[in-house]
Write an enzyme that holds these catalytic residues in place. Structure first.
Site, PDB file in Angstrom:
ATOM      1  N   SER D  15       0.824  -1.212   0.000  1.00  0.00           N
ATOM      2  CA  SER D  15       0.000   0.000   0.000  1.00  0.00           C
ATOM      3  C   SER D  15       0.860   1.265   0.000  1.00  0.00           C
ATOM      4  O   SER D  15       0.528   2.236  -0.672  1.00  0.00           O
ATOM      5  CB  SER D  15      -0.963  -0.008   1.185  1.00  0.00           C
ATOM      6  OG  SER D  15      -0.270   0.009   2.403  1.00  0.00           O
ATOM      7  N   VAL D  16       1.982   1.253   0.717  1.00  0.00           N
ATOM      8  CA  VAL D  16       2.845   2.441   0.712  1.00  0.00           C
ATOM      9  C   VAL D  16       3.530   2.578  -0.643  1.00  0.00           C
ATOM     10  O   VAL D  16       3.617   3.673  -1.208  1.00  0.00           O
ATOM     11  CB  VAL D  16       3.874   2.379   1.858  1.00  0.00           C
ATOM     12  CG1 VAL D  16       4.828   3.571   1.788  1.00  0.00           C
ATOM     13  CG2 VAL D  16       3.167   2.338   3.206  1.00  0.00           C
ATOM     14  N   SER D  38       8.838  -8.659  -3.935  1.00  0.00           N
ATOM     15  CA  SER D  38       9.330  -9.977  -3.537  1.00  0.00           C
ATOM     16  C   SER D  38       9.648 -10.820  -4.777  1.00  0.00           C
ATOM     17  O   SER D  38       9.242 -10.496  -5.897  1.00  0.00           O
ATOM     18  CB  SER D  38       8.266 -10.683  -2.710  1.00  0.00           C
ATOM     19  OG  SER D  38       7.181 -11.012  -3.537  1.00  0.00           O
ATOM     20  N   SER D  41       7.006 -11.737  -7.318  1.00  0.00           N
ATOM     21  CA  SER D  41       6.557 -10.795  -8.342  1.00  0.00           C
ATOM     22  C   SER D  41       7.641 -10.485  -9.373  1.00  0.00           C
ATOM     23  O   SER D  41       7.326  -9.991 -10.468  1.00  0.00           O
ATOM     24  CB  SER D  41       6.133  -9.477  -7.679  1.00  0.00           C
ATOM     25  OG  SER D  41       5.104  -9.696  -6.733  1.00  0.00           O
ATOM     26  N   ASP D  86       8.136  -3.650   4.173  1.00  0.00           N
ATOM     27  CA  ASP D  86       7.672  -4.037   5.497  1.00  0.00           C
ATOM     28  C   ASP D  86       8.872  -4.110   6.442  1.00  0.00           C
ATOM     29  O   ASP D  86       9.983  -4.480   6.036  1.00  0.00           O
ATOM     30  CB  ASP D  86       6.994  -5.406   5.403  1.00  0.00           C
ATOM     31  CG  ASP D  86       6.312  -5.753   6.702  1.00  0.00           C
ATOM     32  OD1 ASP D  86       5.204  -5.234   6.948  1.00  0.00           O
ATOM     33  OD2 ASP D  86       6.897  -6.527   7.494  1.00  0.00           O
ATOM     34  N   CYS D 148       3.127   7.592  10.672  1.00  0.00           N
ATOM     35  CA  CYS D 148       2.054   8.431  10.131  1.00  0.00           C
ATOM     36  C   CYS D 148       1.380   9.298  11.181  1.00  0.00           C
ATOM     37  O   CYS D 148       0.985  10.426  10.904  1.00  0.00           O
ATOM     38  CB  CYS D 148       1.016   7.581   9.398  1.00  0.00           C
ATOM     39  SG  CYS D 148       0.322   6.246  10.374  1.00  0.00           S
ATOM     40  N   HIS D 248      -5.575  11.212   9.716  1.00  0.00           N
ATOM     41  CA  HIS D 248      -5.444  10.961  11.149  1.00  0.00           C
ATOM     42  C   HIS D 248      -5.763  12.251  11.905  1.00  0.00           C
ATOM     43  O   HIS D 248      -5.172  13.298  11.645  1.00  0.00           O
ATOM     44  CB  HIS D 248      -4.008  10.560  11.490  1.00  0.00           C
ATOM     45  CG  HIS D 248      -3.639   9.175  11.052  1.00  0.00           C
ATOM     46  ND1 HIS D 248      -4.519   8.287  10.489  1.00  0.00           N
ATOM     47  CD2 HIS D 248      -2.442   8.505  11.130  1.00  0.00           C
ATOM     48  CE1 HIS D 248      -3.890   7.147  10.219  1.00  0.00           C
ATOM     49  NE2 HIS D 248      -2.638   7.252  10.595  1.00  0.00           N
TER      50      HIS D 248
END
Lengths: 356, 356, 356, 356
Positions: D15-16, D38, D41, D86, D148, D248
């Site tokens: 997602s990032v 990874s 992919s 990650d 974040c 946020h």
């Protein structure tokens, strides 16, 4: 700004009016110069009287415009006036404006079924605007924007009927966003959180009638024109409200009147469709009025409503229907193509067609 | 507790298993004595191995039950075993249990289309359970619960076909709650907030096939029985996921095969319907299996899903359909009537019919 | 019904009034006999004039009660009258009722800071009701229910101050459910979907003042009594609205005035707390007024708001605070303990204390 | 494209990573040329291996880029590499890249507390990047993006400390959007619909520690530099997850160490703040890094998160705090300023400072 057309907005403080203002920002053809609202707001700067609820802030060029009442004199000099008026007042006010020679593009429902007023989804039936050549030129142009749930459906239907001939039956269920209900009061939080509401007052009637006029034709004589609805298309609609901010989704089953094209042909047709909006180079026209999404779980409102800046209808999940011929899922942005955005694209079409 | 039947639950840590446990609390017929799960959980107290996600906390009488593996020996002595197993393992395990003479009521899809296994929505086709008199008595009883989206629909269809004869065509779109997808991982928050997903894998197939079996009949001989699906009912389904916790809503259009009763007759029929669940005094039976709500905007999942403790199907918005005959909106509680609750009511029917 | 006390509800068609009606169903002490609303509704059956928006349907015993105006004569014979009136009218009407000798338990804010009116959260300061022995007996009893966001907080604070002495500082932020705003219009769907609103008008003031009175004391003389707020507790509150139907969550940091108990002692204290509601065997009293949840991610509104039928406050996440002493998360059901439920439990306490 | 710097993205399918790709589109300084993911992919076109979940579709220029493994050789020639890896793999991979002389800007938490790696919120502490002049030039530059929830807070705190000196105490509660948790699996729908979760693993620790480093200083010598966290600021944080897609929100109470400016001075300071991002003309810099909203109910995530394209922090509701000095509400876009957007703005700062 020299050379730009002058535009006004009626009902400027309401949710549709706010969207007209937002979408007119940066428009290369139109310069927003007049804002009309109720007498309560008249005489004050727009930023002071509107309860602005859009994701982008009030354009600075608009914040200081002094709001007027919705009277023709205040809009003199406007080349086009967009009406976001509530139906309770739109009838009388729009009539006054058109009688005064002002051109009105209206989101209100009042004149949608009037045989001398085109009902136009710009990427579906732009050619209906050609009828306006034959209008009574002592009056202004009057065009209606369709109901928000109609807009997405008819673009898909137009693509299909243009290629394969009339559709005789449509059964559809919509899952409509809450922005379609405005925000004062709009849909209550207690009504829509962890819930759906399987009813929207008056909406099913609109959805069963408006597509017939949009997919219909028009006749002209030297002095006038008349819109002629498609008679032989039966539509059965169920409309529901779901907890989505923007984007109306519809589950649609259709039956063709005369033919049954193959599934591949139908998908190709939905992919290939184009409209006058692109060919006439309207500034707000999307690259494509219709896209077919091949992923099995699309279209989805949050992910796909902004395709083509909200002007593109997305279709997916085309498959055989065991009762009618085919079924698919269709998504459109209800406050862009389904409301204010269509109005602006209609104005751009009118300009391209040298009608304004 | 003397005199109560002994019950077990397979797949006890999953979302369906948790609902079986919750709904069995306080049941006057059944005493929960055995919980089966994967070998990872076996040998430990239930409260230690389950990620409990229900609005009510783990019943204290259940928290300390030591979980076993899903093997028949561990369920010896159970009068009935409810299976909330995942389809990937349900086939083999349930077969072993039934072969070992244990009675299985399963929420898994594996055997739903098997002609020797009744597919039962207890308030729709309780009489199908009578076929079990003619089963091979060397094996246990095996009954399948329907798919969650099927359950509500067939109760309404059964009421109508019982009174007016076969329905030939059904076109429906569902708006399904996310609890139907379980919770590991279930539907992602990013997928369902401000969104709908117009696709649920495999769901439309189930919804187009299961009602035929449930509304069908069965034949018997001295040694066996066979379920016979209704052949002439065509169903076209579109299934969508909406941001609702519990309660599946369906927008349904129907056409009768042989007749068109008046709208008033149809509404009366939906109001009058009753099932064996009430007449046989099943403890979990709702007062009415079906209610017709007259308010124009009902049923709504958050307001109506708990009618009859989730066992009552609610119908509203009955009106003429311009393509088929009639259309209506139908709501059922997907984790009660649509899953675990049906299982318990089936067990209660089996007991009332002296089959267990 | 012989022997039951007679109860009335003012503001019966509003959201708080509806909750009073729902929670009184099946109550062993009170029999609901009178419903008051505006003159617009008076003279008609309750079911005809209320826009009922609860998850359970209108109790059948209530549906046919003829609504009256909110005048004392219509409530003669009522042992207790619950007021769900809006603050705009509650002041005058409640004064008339009390002057007429009727006992009023009110959810309105009007008299909450009045020194002769107890402000009572039944599981926090039930002993304040003892002051009513010393009231002017020519008038009815008048008790106020606290603001919904106050209720959960003060139960936790009471447990702590009772054991460890005064708390000098509280910093808290609430995440409040939308049911707290009622439903006409309440919080708009467009305001709360995919959003939070960091402001609730007047709420922070209530939350900074009410706990002082609830955790305070009272003095009595032969003829009267006086509530005396705690002076030395400083509270800083930020209140926000979040997309949750029921259940107010608060993130709370506290500092004790005189001592700093260990974290284990604080947790034990929250676990051990009990109130007169249980010891006096009030029918609606929860098993425990306060529970401590040890899972790291609890309490959560959807999973924990119904503990003790909504009368139990749940606390979790107790940990050291690097600025004050300790911090924790606190959850209470805003329409049960935070409103109508408290009213009923207060009435039950008054009966147990032989005050009504 | 001549003259543009070459950029790569690690963790490109997450997602990032997707947000890095989206935000790099149209960037006038950087040309995206390499995507790492990874081994699963690697070797395939990006569009084939990513489960794209953004509101805008995959940029066409990116769809066909062949994904590589995350090894330095595949990124040779890149002027800057953005890491959305990650934390479980970021440590080792980023170390390899920096050792190979590649410049890494990382969203992972692994090196955030390392005294030789700047932790940078570009609109809060851009001057920390100046320390990189004194780095070991045999290795690449390594900069960390903050957590974040830290990003929005420190921009407001920086404005205040720059003007009024150190802040000694901060008590805050966050209401964080679910996009912060990614989407595989991210936050479950059953966990967040009609619910809040008052716990985010590890988040409170980050929020209590990271601001000290960001608001701290650095020392340099000829051969190296060292970041020195602010020692005397105590932060107490509670972090919660709410049903919001992006944005946020934080409820923040602060106490100054040495002074108490007037409320008007504090508000003026928040309004006047500017950063090097604007003065150095970074292309992605917002017009203002911080805006103060005067409406009583703002900022709100859905309405204000996109100010400055998500790079502007919005603050509102400034008022006296009865426990500390002042309190306010602060909002920032967690996937722009709080993650990928900061990374790009850091890269633009590095270029403006001639460090890349």
């Amino acid at each position: 700004m020299a050379g730009k057309l002058k535009a006004g907005v009626l009902g400027a403080t309401g949710s549709v009016g706010q969207r007209f203002i937002l979408l007119l920002q940066g428009n290369p053809l139109f310069d927003l110069v007049a804002l009309g609202a109720s007498s309560r707001s008249a005489g004050k700067a727009y930023a002071k009287v509107t309860s602005w609820k859009q994701g982008s802030h009030i354009p600075t060029s608009v914040a200081d415009i002094v709001v007027t009442e919705c009277v023709p004199e205040a809009f003199k000099g406007c080349d086009v006036v967009f009406s976001g008026l509530d139906a309770s007042v739109a009838g009388e006010i729009e009539e006054q404006f058109v009688n005064a020679g002002l051109n009105i593009i209206s989101n209100a429902k009042n004149f949608r079924q009037h045989s001398h007023v085109p009902l136009c989804v710009p990427t579906a039936n732009p050619e209906h605007l050609d009828a306006l050549e034959f209008r009574d030129k002592s009056r202004g142009i009057h065009v209606c924007i369709s109901n928000c749930s109609t807009a997405g459906l008819v673009v898909a239907l137009k693509a299909l009927t243009e290629k394969f001939g009339p559709i005789s039956h449509v059964v559809l269920t919509t899952l409509q966003a809450i922005s379609g209900a405005g925000f004062s009061p709009g849909v209550g939080g207690m009504d829509i959180l962890d819930n759906i509401v399987p009813y929207i007052g008056g909406e099913e009637d609109k959805l069963e009638i408006e597509p017939r006029k949009i997919l219909g034709s028009f006749s002209t004589s030297s002095k006038e024109f008349q819109l002629i609805p498609e008679q032989d298309m039966k539509i059965s609609a169920t409309t529901t409200r779901v907890p989505v901010i923007d984007g109306h989704t519809a589950s649609v089953s259709i039956k063709f009147a005369n033919t049954k094209p193959s599934l591949a042909e139908v998908q190709q047709c939905l992919t290939d469709y184009s409209s006058q909006c692109e060919t006439l180079h309207c500034p707000s026209a999307p690259e494509k009025p219709l896209v077919y999404l091949e992923q099995p779980d699309r279209p989805q409102p949050r992910l796909d409503r902004d395709i083509g800046n909200g002007f593109t209808v997305s279709v997916g999940r085309l498959r055989e229907d065991s009762v009618l011929d085919y079924k698919f899922v269709c998504l459109s942005h209800n406050t862009v193509l389904g409301a204010a955005g269509s109005g602006i694209l209609i104005a751009e079409l009118l300009h391209a067609k040298k009608l304004i």
